[in-house]
Write a protein that holds these residues in place. Structure first.
Motif, short mmCIF file in Angstrom:
data_model
loop_
_atom_site.label_atom_id
_atom_site.label_comp_id
_atom_site.label_asym_id
_atom_site.label_seq_id
_atom_site.Cartn_x
_atom_site.Cartn_y
_atom_site.Cartn_z
N GLU A 121 0.83 -1.21 0.00
CA GLU A 121 0.00 0.00 0.00
C GLU A 121 0.86 1.26 0.00
N ARG A 122 1.86 1.25 0.85
CA ARG A 122 2.72 2.43 0.96
C ARG A 122 3.49 2.66 -0.33
N ARG A 123 4.04 1.61 -0.88
CA ARG A 123 4.82 1.76 -2.11
C ARG A 123 3.91 2.15 -3.28
N SER A 124 2.69 1.62 -3.33
CA SER A 124 1.77 1.98 -4.41
C SER A 124 1.44 3.46 -4.38
N GLU A 125 1.23 4.00 -3.18
CA GLU A 125 0.92 5.43 -3.08
C GLU A 125 2.13 6.27 -3.47
N LEU A 126 3.32 5.86 -3.07
CA LEU A 126 4.52 6.59 -3.47
C LEU A 126 4.73 6.51 -4.98
N ASP A 127 4.46 5.34 -5.56
CA ASP A 127 4.55 5.20 -7.02
C ASP A 127 3.60 6.17 -7.70
N ARG A 128 2.41 6.24 -7.17
CA ARG A 128 1.41 7.11 -7.77
C ARG A 128 1.83 8.57 -7.69
N LEU A 129 2.36 8.97 -6.54
CA LEU A 129 2.79 10.36 -6.40
C LEU A 129 3.97 10.67 -7.31
N CYS A 130 4.91 9.73 -7.40
CA CYS A 130 6.09 9.97 -8.24
C CYS A 130 5.75 9.92 -9.72
N SER A 131 4.61 9.37 -10.08
CA SER A 131 4.19 9.33 -11.48
C SER A 131 3.49 10.62 -11.90
N ARG A 132 3.17 11.45 -10.93
CA ARG A 132 2.47 12.70 -11.26
C ARG A 132 3.42 13.67 -11.95
N PRO A 133 2.91 14.46 -12.88
CA PRO A 133 3.77 15.42 -13.57
C PRO A 133 4.19 16.58 -12.67
N ASP A 134 3.54 16.75 -11.52
CA ASP A 134 3.96 17.82 -10.61
C ASP A 134 4.93 17.33 -9.54
N CYS A 135 5.51 16.15 -9.76
CA CYS A 135 6.51 15.62 -8.82
C CYS A 135 7.86 16.25 -9.13
N ILE A 136 8.15 17.36 -8.49
CA ILE A 136 9.42 18.05 -8.71
C ILE A 136 10.50 17.39 -7.84
N PRO A 137 11.76 17.53 -8.21
CA PRO A 137 12.84 16.87 -7.46
C PRO A 137 12.87 17.23 -5.98
N GLU A 138 12.43 18.44 -5.64
CA GLU A 138 12.48 18.86 -4.24
C GLU A 138 11.55 18.04 -3.35
N PHE A 139 10.57 17.36 -3.93
CA PHE A 139 9.69 16.50 -3.14
C PHE A 139 10.34 15.16 -2.82
N GLU A 140 11.43 14.83 -3.48
CA GLU A 140 12.01 13.50 -3.31
C GLU A 140 12.51 13.26 -1.89
N TYR A 141 12.94 14.30 -1.22
CA TYR A 141 13.37 14.14 0.18
C TYR A 141 12.23 13.59 1.02
#
Length: 641
Positions: free
Chosen positions: A75-95
């Motif tokens: 569940e946790r990894r699926s949500e992170l995958d979904r967020l990282c697949s968004r076009p508004d996932c800028i590098p600063e969110f990676e932390y």
């Protein structure tokens, strides 16, 4: 630090006993500390070794726990995958993604902060006190359906799913059995928490029950609360903390104030439609997973990056944020999800439209350390927040796309957002990766329905009318260039109130987006209400600071267990005064009786002010996603869309 946690874990090794009711012979036991460990997030759950029944029952119980841990991790990894697949996932969110990506246990958090973790169940426990006495406070929360489902058979059916999930987390992360706990006694479910956790085995960690006065006004209530704060300090000292000293407390208050200022900046950007609610929730949810200094620094980099991109609309999108199919990376439908094991009701796969492999690859990169510097929470480029390819992506263009319409002059008007933000309109097509006819005016162009509903606009600028594309934000545009449009206030802004939303269960936030509603603010204790009111330090003596700290937490709390709820209503009205917020969505978790009762007088006040009101009741499953989406879509036209 590792030695302290490992010593505690060895001391607290226990055997869980299953229900002894009729027909119940299963027992749940684990001989070693288990749960996700290391950056890969793997878990090792072994069978029990205690002599409490047939070994077959013990093995079955071990397999049940192992499956629950795997589903929770999925569940946790699926949500992170979904967020990282968004076009508004800028590098600063990676932390912030990285803080969840390695499935942090108390041991991992203790190693990050360099202090002994202390579990807390509610934000009403003053955070500054823990730091000052050498503890790293960790709010134990979970939105994982697998965690709640693990403990559900032995708990009331209509019990708060958050408490169920916390008890499930204690089953999975064995460090929680030996850590000190501070439990502010807010609602009735929390009052029974200590007894409820005893149903799942022996817990050796010390527990302090922090009594919360139910009345805010009056000298007696404030005096009671101040005495509770002093007793909390005494408990922390007895649990292995250092004595409370003036300078330590002053430093802690200043650290919290710096974090509060940084979050306030992000809240302002959110009001300006520059920060989606899901990213805001991810950021606030990670506050307890690292040191406050690193978290604050990461948040400041995010705010700086968003502001920089808002002022430079012509920047090309980074390849790192594009989905594999060139679309938005957002799922076509949240409601089509299934459990990780293929059954109904979980928060596993969240729709067939998610860009395959895109998010997963980025999360794996973060976990492996290629995106982060040794897991320290610092960007590999030294924290500069720059895109790896030197390019960058457009600002969250979805935030202003639907604020445009033709004014006859073919130029964007300046709105309340200011010139820097309205200038972004000209670069929307660049941010979405296309300038041709049919390109969406938001964060991506898709031929199908995006994550938002369809606020239809047509551009009649130089290119004339083009074919209509549907953007992620639900804005239709004739010409992807955005030319020939004027700015207007969009009526899709809503305010989210009620029960908290915890990672990885961002279901409600995703459904709001999918229904074409923009969550511009909230008063959730998991989000904008993460910090209490500002601590007024008119007296910097130790006693004076303790009194100021007690006052800030007591007066700042919006929990419905208090006798008064006027402040919640006043904050909602203040947020809606700007005209951007047209409606209020009240999020109610099944079994949360104080919030349910609070919703009725709140609805009367809100509708009396001319705002629209919608109450949605849900839990951690996805079975009701379709129904919720239908109600949210029906709510949208009432706002004037």
């Amino acid at each position: 630090m590792t030695g302290v946690v490992a010593r505690d874990a060895a001391k607290g090794s226990r055997v869980r006993r299953a229900s002894e009711g009729a027909g119940s012979s299963a027992a749940l036991g684990i001989s070693e500390a288990s749960g996700p460990s290391g950056p890969s997030g793997t878990s090792e759950v072994s069978g029990a070794t205690g002599g409490f029944g047939a070994s077959g029952a013990s093995e079955r119980a071990g397999r049940v726990l192992a499956r629950a841990a795997d589903r929770r991790r999925h569940e946790r990894r699926s949500e992170l995958d979904r967020l990282c697949s968004r076009p508004d996932c800028i590098p600063e969110f990676e932390y912030f993604v990285s803080l969840y990506a390695d499935d942090p246990t108390l041991e991992i958090i203790g190693n990050r902060t360099g202090m002994r973790p202390c579990a807390i169940l509610c934000l009403q426990a003053p955070i500054e006190l823990f730091w000052a006495q050498g503890f790293s406070p960790v709010k134990i929360h979970s939105g994982a359906f697998a965690s709640a489902n693990l403990t559900a058979p032995r708990l009331p059916a209509l019990m708060c799913p958050t408490i169920k999930a916390v008890l499930g987390e204690m089953e999975i992360d064995r460090g929680l059995a030996v850590a000190p706990w501070v439990v502010p006694l807010t609602c009735d479910w929390v009052v029974k928490f200590k007894e409820a956790r005893g149903l799942f085995g022996e817990f050796s960690g010390p527990v302090h029950l922090l009594e919360v006065p139910r009345v805010k006004e009056g000298a007696r209530a404030r005096a009671r609360w101040l005495s509770e704060i002093r007793e909390l300090s005494a408990f922390l000292k007895s649990a292995g903390g250092r004595p409370l000293k003036r300078q330590d407390l002053l430093d802690s208050i200043r650290k919290m104030e710096a974090a509060r200022r940084a979050l306030s900046s992000l809240s302002d950007l959110r009001r300006r439609r520059l920060v989606p609610a899901v990213w805001y929730a991810l950021v606030t949810g990670t506050f307890f997973l690292d040191s406050p200094e690193r978290w604050t620094s990461g948040l400041e980099r995010v705010a700086e990056a968003i502001g920089r991109r808002a002022a430079a609309p012509g920047r090309k999108p980074s390849a790192a944020v594009k989905s594999a199919d060139g679309g938005s990376g957002m799922p076509t439908s949240y409601g089509a999800g299934k459990n990780p094991d293929g059954g109904a009701g979980g928060v596993g796969e969240t729709g067939s439209g998610r860009a395959a492999g895109t998010g997963s690859g980025r999360v794996a990169e973060i976990v492996s350390g290629r995106a982060m510097d040794g897991g320290s929470g610092v960007d590999s480029d030294g924290g500069s927040g720059r895109d790896r390819d030197g390019g960058g992506i457009g600002v969250f263009a979805e935030s202003v796309a639907d604020r445009t319409a033709d004014d006859g002059a073919g130029r964007p008007e300046e709105s309340r957002l200011g010139k820097d933000t309205t200038d972004v309109i000209a670069g929307l097509a660049v941010a979405s990766g296309g300038t041709g006819p049919g390109s969406g005016a938001g964060t991506g162009a898709e031929s199908g329905r995006g994550a938002g509903a369809e606020n239809e606009t047509e551009s009649e600028g130089e290119g004339g009318k083009g074919s209509r594309g549907v953007s992620v934000t639900g804005t239709r545009s004739g010409d992807g260039s955005g030319a020939g449009a004027k700015t207007r206030k969009s009526p899709d802004g809503v305010y989210l109130t009620g029960a908290p939303v915890f990672f990885p269960n961002f279901k409600v936030l995703h459904l709001l987006e999918e229904a074409g509603l923009r969550c511009l603010g909230d008063d959730l204790c998991s989000s904008e209400r993460l910090f209490p009111r500002h601590v007024e330090l008119s007296d910097t003596s130790l006693d004076g600071m303790c009194a100021a700290l007690a006052e800030a937490y007591h007066r700042g709390c919006l929990c419905p267990v208090f006798a008064e709820s006027e402040r919640r209503a006043a904050l909602i009205r203040e947020a809606a005064d700007g005209g951007e917020i047209r409606g209020v969505v009240f999020h109610l978790l099944k079994g949360c009786h104080p919030y349910e009762l609070d919703s009725f007088p709140l609805e009367e006040r809100i509708t009396g002010w001319g705002l629209k009101f919608l109450k949605i009741e849900t839990d951690y499953s996805t079975e009701d996603s379709r129904n919720l989406l239908t109600r949210l879509e029906a709510f949208r036209p009432t706002l004037g869309v």
